[in-house]
Scaffold this motif. Structure first.
Motif, PDB file in Angstrom:
ATOM      1  N   VAL A  79       0.847  -1.199   0.000  1.00  0.00           N
ATOM      2  CA  VAL A  79       0.000   0.000   0.000  1.00  0.00           C
ATOM      3  C   VAL A  79       0.877   1.241   0.000  1.00  0.00           C
ATOM      4  N   VAL A  80       0.542   2.216  -0.825  1.00  0.00           N
ATOM      5  CA  VAL A  80       1.130   3.552  -0.759  1.00  0.00           C
ATOM      6  C   VAL A  80      -0.004   4.532  -0.507  1.00  0.00           C
ATOM      7  N   ASP A  90      -5.904   2.969  -2.340  1.00  0.00           N
ATOM      8  CA  ASP A  90      -4.633   3.651  -2.135  1.00  0.00           C
ATOM      9  C   ASP A  90      -3.938   3.899  -3.469  1.00  0.00           C
ATOM     10  N   ALA A  91      -2.809   4.625  -3.422  1.00  0.00           N
ATOM     11  CA  ALA A  91      -2.121   5.064  -4.632  1.00  0.00           C
ATOM     12  C   ALA A  91      -1.440   3.925  -5.378  1.00  0.00           C
ATOM     13  N   LEU A  92      -1.078   2.844  -4.686  1.00  0.00           N
ATOM     14  CA  LEU A  92      -0.466   1.698  -5.345  1.00  0.00           C
ATOM     15  C   LEU A  92      -1.531   0.839  -6.027  1.00  0.00           C
ATOM     16  N   PRO A 132      -0.360  14.160  -5.406  1.00  0.00           N
ATOM     17  CA  PRO A 132      -1.585  14.134  -4.586  1.00  0.00           C
ATOM     18  C   PRO A 132      -2.846  14.469  -5.369  1.00  0.00           C
ATOM     19  N   ALA A 133      -2.764  15.433  -6.289  1.00  0.00           N
ATOM     20  CA  ALA A 133      -3.948  15.798  -7.057  1.00  0.00           C
ATOM     21  C   ALA A 133      -4.395  14.643  -7.949  1.00  0.00           C
ATOM     22  N   ALA A 134      -3.436  13.998  -8.623  1.00  0.00           N
ATOM     23  CA  ALA A 134      -3.764  12.841  -9.461  1.00  0.00           C
ATOM     24  C   ALA A 134      -4.310  11.702  -8.618  1.00  0.00           C
ATOM     25  N   PHE A 135      -3.768  11.526  -7.428  1.00  0.00           N
ATOM     26  CA  PHE A 135      -4.233  10.476  -6.521  1.00  0.00           C
ATOM     27  C   PHE A 135      -5.694  10.688  -6.137  1.00  0.00           C
ATOM     28  N   HIS A 136      -6.034  11.870  -5.686  1.00  0.00           N
ATOM     29  CA  HIS A 136      -7.410  12.118  -5.241  1.00  0.00           C
ATOM     30  C   HIS A 136      -8.389  12.058  -6.417  1.00  0.00           C
ATOM     31  N   GLN A 176      -2.368   7.346 -14.728  1.00  0.00           N
ATOM     32  CA  GLN A 176      -1.364   6.367 -14.338  1.00  0.00           C
ATOM     33  C   GLN A 176      -0.021   6.610 -15.016  1.00  0.00           C
ATOM     34  N   LYS A 177       0.007   7.413 -16.075  1.00  0.00           N
ATOM     35  CA  LYS A 177       1.263   7.741 -16.736  1.00  0.00           C
ATOM     36  C   LYS A 177       2.190   8.513 -15.798  1.00  0.00           C
ATOM     37  N   ARG A 178       1.623   9.122 -14.771  1.00  0.00           N
ATOM     38  CA  ARG A 178       2.419   9.888 -13.810  1.00  0.00           C
ATOM     39  C   ARG A 178       2.938   9.017 -12.668  1.00  0.00           C
ATOM     40  N   ALA A 179       2.689   7.739 -12.720  1.00  0.00           N
ATOM     41  CA  ALA A 179       3.032   6.863 -11.595  1.00  0.00           C
ATOM     42  C   ALA A 179       4.521   6.553 -11.543  1.00  0.00           C
ATOM     43  N   ALA A 180       5.004   6.311 -10.334  1.00  0.00           N
ATOM     44  CA  ALA A 180       6.371   5.858 -10.109  1.00  0.00           C
ATOM     45  C   ALA A 180       6.390   4.331 -10.094  1.00  0.00           C
TER      46      ALA A 180
END
Length: 259
Positions: A79-80, A90-92, A132-136, A176-180
């Motif tokens: 989980v992230v 979550d973000a992951l 954070p903005a992309a996450f929410h 998702q293109k912004r994901a690490a």
């Protein structure tokens, strides 16, 4: 694992595949020349316990015990999340597909995997949102496209149309293109092996299990068909944006971003 599982509406699956493939290709091309900071962590966790580490910039990585929604589950979810937590999903989870199927973020006896199969599936690769903005926004989109009325029942609003869901899905996959990227590798494990035969899709992991350092624990009550994972030591590698303000105490190195 305690939350409802969400799958894609059947009529949207071709669109999901097309968008996801295009996103994966463009992400690989961009990653080949992008710069990242590489973070390495080693830790251990016992059954039923949670492990966590701050990543910086308000993010935290957690290895959380899978909630035993049905008898026989053991293991952990990767989980992230924001710190404090921002809720489900979550973000992951949002950036690591598929959502409603066997997934690299779950190290456990889910979807018919025995404990030895889950350990043999090693290492695991995943992605996670870091903006954070992309996450929410992704959390909102995820709930919007939830099938079986999961999201709309909770909000008491009509189920969105297929067109709205398709638009939401396209936007979600674009974010998702912004994901690490990250990798989770099991270095050692203690487990009680399951007694059932491996599932057809787990044959390779069953064979690979012998190559992962492990110890078989005794089980006075019998191991059961899936067995249990009682402890693991692991390494965690994360590729974060180059200008990331990494949390104190984390070891970092400049690195190319993974493909």
């Amino acid at each position: 694992m305690g939350e409802p599982r969400v799958g894609w509406p059947t009529e949207l699956l071709p669109l999901v595949a097309a968008i996801w493939l295009g996103t994966a290709v463009s992400h690989a091309l961009a990653s080949s020349s992008a710069a990242c900071v590489k973070v390495g962590i080693e830790a251990e966790v016992s059954a039923g316990r949670e492990w966590s580490a701050p990543l910086g910039q308000g993010w935290i990585f957690r290895v959380m015990p899978i909630q035993p929604a049905r008898a026989g589950y053991s293991g952990w979810d990767l989980v992230v999340d924001r710190d404090p937590g921002a809720g489900y999903p979550d973000a992951l989870l949002l950036a690591t597909m598929p959502y409603d199927s066997i997934n690299e973020r779950e190290i456990g006896t889910t979807y018919g995997l025995r404990s030895q199969d889950a350990i043999g599936w090693n290492p695991r690769s995943f992605r996670f949102l870091v903006d954070p903005a992309a996450f929410h926004e992704s959390q909102h989109l995820f709930q919007l496209i939830a099938v079986d009325g999961i999201a709309s029942t909770a909000s008491r609003k009509p189920d969105p149309s297929s067109t709205v869901k398709a638009q939401a899905m396209a936007r979600l996959i674009k974010l998702q293109k912004r994901a690490a990227g990250g990798e989770f590798r099991i270095l050692d494990a203690h487990l009680v092996p399951g007694t059932s035969d491996p599932a057809s899709y787990a044959q390779g992991w069953a064979l690979a299990f012998s190559r992962v350092p492990h110890q078989v624990d005794s089980s006075t009550g019998g191991s059961g068909p899936l067995g249990s994972i009682n402890w693991m030591r692991f390494s965690l590698t994360l590729w974060l944006p180059a200008r990331w303000n990494v949390a104190g105490g984390l070891h970092t190195l400049p690195s190319a971003c993974p493909d």
